[in-house]
Design an enzyme around this catalytic site. Structure first.
Site, PDB file in Angstrom:
ATOM      1  CB  SER A  49       5.987  -1.841  11.772  1.00  0.00           C
ATOM      2  OG  SER A  49       5.504  -0.486  12.067  1.00  0.00           O
ATOM      3  CE  LYS A 100      -0.050   3.284   4.702  1.00  0.00           C
ATOM      4  NZ  LYS A 100       0.123   3.497   6.138  1.00  0.00           N
ATOM      5  CD  GLU A 107      -2.993  -2.350   7.360  1.00  0.00           C
ATOM      6  OE1 GLU A 107      -2.338  -2.702   6.698  1.00  0.00           O
ATOM      7  OE2 GLU A 107      -3.544  -0.984   7.509  1.00  0.00           O
ATOM      8  CG  ASN A 112      -1.968   1.122   1.426  1.00  0.00           C
ATOM      9  OD1 ASN A 112      -1.799   1.953   0.579  1.00  0.00           O
ATOM     10  ND2 ASN A 112      -2.264   1.321   2.670  1.00  0.00           N
ATOM     11  CD  GLU A 155      -2.689   5.546   6.807  1.00  0.00           C
ATOM     12  OE1 GLU A 155      -2.527   5.831   5.461  1.00  0.00           O
ATOM     13  OE2 GLU A 155      -1.636   4.940   7.419  1.00  0.00           O
ATOM     14  N   GLY A 164       3.061   2.396  10.556  1.00  0.00           N
ATOM     15  CA  GLY A 164       4.093   3.531  10.514  1.00  0.00           C
ATOM     16  C   GLY A 164       4.921   3.842  11.676  1.00  0.00           C
ATOM     17  CG  HIS A 205      -5.701   2.036   5.351  1.00  0.00           C
ATOM     18  ND1 HIS A 205      -4.988   3.160   6.071  1.00  0.00           N
ATOM     19  CD2 HIS A 205      -4.623   1.088   5.253  1.00  0.00           C
ATOM     20  CE1 HIS A 205      -3.895   2.802   6.525  1.00  0.00           C
ATOM     21  NE2 HIS A 205      -3.629   1.543   5.972  1.00  0.00           N
TER      22      HIS A 205
HETATM   23  P1  13P Z   1       3.591   0.332   7.526  1.00  0.00           P
HETATM   24  O1  13P Z   1       3.905  -0.925   6.982  1.00  0.00           O
HETATM   25  O2  13P Z   1       4.119   1.713   6.927  1.00  0.00           O
HETATM   26  O3  13P Z   1       3.344   0.278   9.051  1.00  0.00           O
HETATM   27  O4  13P Z   1       2.136   0.608   7.084  1.00  0.00           O
HETATM   28  C1  13P Z   1       1.092  -0.297   7.213  1.00  0.00           C
HETATM   29  C2  13P Z   1      -0.176  -0.004   6.413  1.00  0.00           C
HETATM   30  O5  13P Z   1      -0.787   0.846   6.876  1.00  0.00           O
HETATM   31  C3  13P Z   1      -0.308  -0.808   5.254  1.00  0.00           C
HETATM   32  O6  13P Z   1      -1.845  -0.439   4.765  1.00  0.00           O
END
Ligand code: 13P
Length: 258
Positions: free
Chosen positions: A213, A14, A174, A12, A104, A180, A102
């Site tokens: 992560s 982003k 997640e 992903n 976010e 992150g 997601h």
């Molecule tokens: P990270 O791997 O950067 O922690 O992000 C995870 C994520 O949100 C994947 O959708």
């Protein structure tokens, strides 16, 4: 009963990478993946920003080992929804997967369980596989609310969908506090939560990923867990070398379900 769940490694991206950066990444990854036997490959999915989907599809051409996904979509086929992208638009771009709900999107764009549910139905209607994300915050985990919260999110996502429809979904656990932050969820705990998600879904064949992560140095421990079918990866999917290491760690396995 033995159930084969093909592993998945999904990136992903982003809001990272211009079209040109996406093409450069894809060329590098395609070169690396070429060296893998087909039987050794997990399902490899890249979810770039909308703007790179068409160029990446053209570059992939007949290369079927890497699939494309979108990071979100609207639930309507078309209409006066300024700035939104519909499942129909994605389907004609040969997009096969779409991340739905997601954290976010839920946090910054106030996406609700009801919208997540509607988007899942719309994705299925247009032949897209939804990758449905669920996860708890740190406050919820510390308050001992993880299991109840995840169950509520999964049930809201699945409400009224038939077993045939559920079979076509992928889920991703997640934990928000792991995204992150570099703080990966303990593999045994991720396995436990994912097992409970699978119980709520009620179908052993549905694939469930872990996200938060995931890195080359922790992926092996995660993939060794029987309930974890792959990763949904942010940061470590932005570099072709590290993403390829994750792909290599996610080789097909046979999972026995009693
Ligand atoms: P990270 O791997 O950067 O922690 O992000 C995870 C994520 O949100 C994947 O959708």
């Amino acid at each position: 009963m033995t159930v084969n769940r093909k592993p998945v490694m999904a990136g992903n991206w982003k809001m990272y990478k211009t079209v040109q950066e996406a093409e450069t990444f894809l060329e590098a990854l395609m070169n690396k993946v070429k060296g893998l036997l087909a039987t050794d490959q997990p399902d490899i999915i890249l979810c770039p920003p909308f703007t790179a989907l068409d160029a990446m599809h053209r570059l992939l051409s007949n290369e079927k080992t890497i699939s494309l996904g979108a990071q979100t979509m609207e639930s309507h086929e078309e209409g006066a929804y300024t700035g939104e992208i519909s499942p129909k638009m994605l389907a004609v771009l040969h997009v096969q997967f779409v991340i739905i709900g997601h954290s976010e999107r839920r946090e910054y764009f106030h996406e609700t369980d009801t919208q997540v549910h509607a988007k899942i139905g719309a994705a299925l209607q247009f032949g897209l596989t939804p990758i449905v994300c669920v996860g708890e915050s740190l406050a919820q985990r510390e308050a001992g609310q993880t299991d109840a919260w995840i169950k509520k999110q999964v049930e809201a996502a699945l409400k009224d969908y038939s077993p045939e429809q559920r079979q076509k979904m992928i889920f991703a656990y997640e934990p928000i506090w792991a995204i992150g932050t570099g703080k990966v969820c303990d593999a045994v705990e991720a396995n436990r939560v994912i097992g409970s998600i699978r119980q709520t879904i009620g179908l052993p064949e549905v694939r469930i990923l872990y996200g938060g992560s995931v890195k080359p140095d922790n992926v092996t421990g995660l993939m060794a867990q029987p309930e974890i079918d792959g990763g949904l990866v942010g940061g470590a999917s932005l570099d072709p070398d590290s993403f390829f290491q994750l792909i290599q760690a996610a080789m097909p396995q046979k999972v026995s379900v009693s």
